[in-house]
Design an enzyme around this catalytic site. Sequence first.
Site, short mmCIF file in Angstrom:
data_model
loop_
_atom_site.label_atom_id
_atom_site.label_comp_id
_atom_site.label_asym_id
_atom_site.label_seq_id
_atom_site.Cartn_x
_atom_site.Cartn_y
_atom_site.Cartn_z
CD GLU A 149 -0.47 -2.03 7.71
OE1 GLU A 149 -0.95 -2.88 6.93
OE2 GLU A 149 0.51 -1.33 7.44
CG HIS B 15 -2.83 0.37 4.92
ND1 HIS B 15 -2.70 -0.23 3.70
CD2 HIS B 15 -1.67 0.12 5.59
CE1 HIS B 15 -1.52 -0.85 3.66
NE2 HIS B 15 -0.89 -0.65 4.78
CD GLU C 208 5.67 -2.42 6.59
OE1 GLU C 208 4.86 -3.05 7.31
OE2 GLU C 208 5.35 -1.83 5.55
CG HIS D 183 2.94 0.97 6.58
ND1 HIS D 183 1.99 0.62 5.66
CD2 HIS D 183 3.30 2.25 6.29
CE1 HIS D 183 1.77 1.64 4.83
NE2 HIS D 183 2.55 2.65 5.19
ZN LIG Z 1 1.02 -1.26 5.44
#
Ligand SMILES: [Zn+2]
Length: 371
Positions: free
Chosen positions: A195, A181, A317, A248
């Site tokens: 995040e 992002h 993640e 992430h």
């Molecule tokens: Zn992400």
Amino acid sequence: MQLYRLGDSGPAVADVQATLDGLGLLPERPVEPVFDEATDRAVREFQQRRGLSVDGIVGPETYRALAAARWRLGDRILSLATRPFVGDDVATLQERLLELGFDAGRADGVFGPRTERALRGLQREYGLLSDGTCGPATLRALKQLGRHVTGGRPQVMREAEALHRSGAALPGKVVVLDPGHGGADRGATGNGLEEAAIVEDLAARLEGRLTAVGVRTLLTRGPDSCPTDADRAQFANDAGADLVLSLHVDRGSSPRCQGVASYHFGTGHGSSSTVGEKLASLVQREVVARTDLLDCRIHEKTWEILRLTRMPALRLELGHLIHRGDAARLADPAFRDTVAEAILVAVQRLYLPPDLDPPTGVMRLPTFADL
Ligand SMILES: [Zn+2]
């Protein structure tokens, strides 16, 4: 691009439905271009099969995958072009070339120079005109060769070979860190956390550690930009990176979702990155061993950051933001330090020969920095 989901309608929805119908995923041909329940189910089924995130939403990545899925090998003549051919037909050709022992690289569905070289190799070997064009004669040859000629998945061996050739020492290696992002896209949010900010901080901690042991570290973005995943992959390819670590944090669909998962490239039907899998498995194990995050294991995905990169790539993640416990951990700088340490150790272990590889959770760096 605009996102399409349940309740939307219009020409783009008709387009999506036509592809889904062509793939046999819709119970019947839709009469109205309305994103209904059946379309939603079909999109999810498609995403599931493709190793994409299953959310029933047609965003850029799902849209491109749908566009690629329209092409079957033989539908069109393939060759190297200024605007490269992209599609499942190219991916099928690449997989066949790989099975037959010609190095087409990763089966990424993009007809690039490497695919052309591999195709010319096949044509030469089988007495065809070596023109790098996949037309009727080449298709016939591929058909005659059948599917039974399957060697040792040469690209898998090549990746492993490249890994060994590059040696156990970290100094001189190039690692691309990809905090997800960025800019206006804050990624997942929950419990007051964002995040984009967490993964930036984690990337900075990891960058410091990698640099300290002599690794050249490159970041795909600064705090104010948000390149597409395809651009991030291109950046890593242009840099000739040895590894890509994409960072992430998940949101979670319910407050009960928690834990950490690692993803590597794989289509679920044979084409995968074994070194990527090893990297994912080492990172996953080190993070789980050094923190108390729940182990959500490693998985294959075809996300662009994994598929379009030419080197082993991992997407982490790290925890779920709407889970209270995970969020509390992620908010703690000491925790992020521990995770950075875990990833660093995993990267070093990836390059260590088996006889030097220590057990999970005990290694400290820079132990092997001067190997
Ligand atoms: Zn992400």
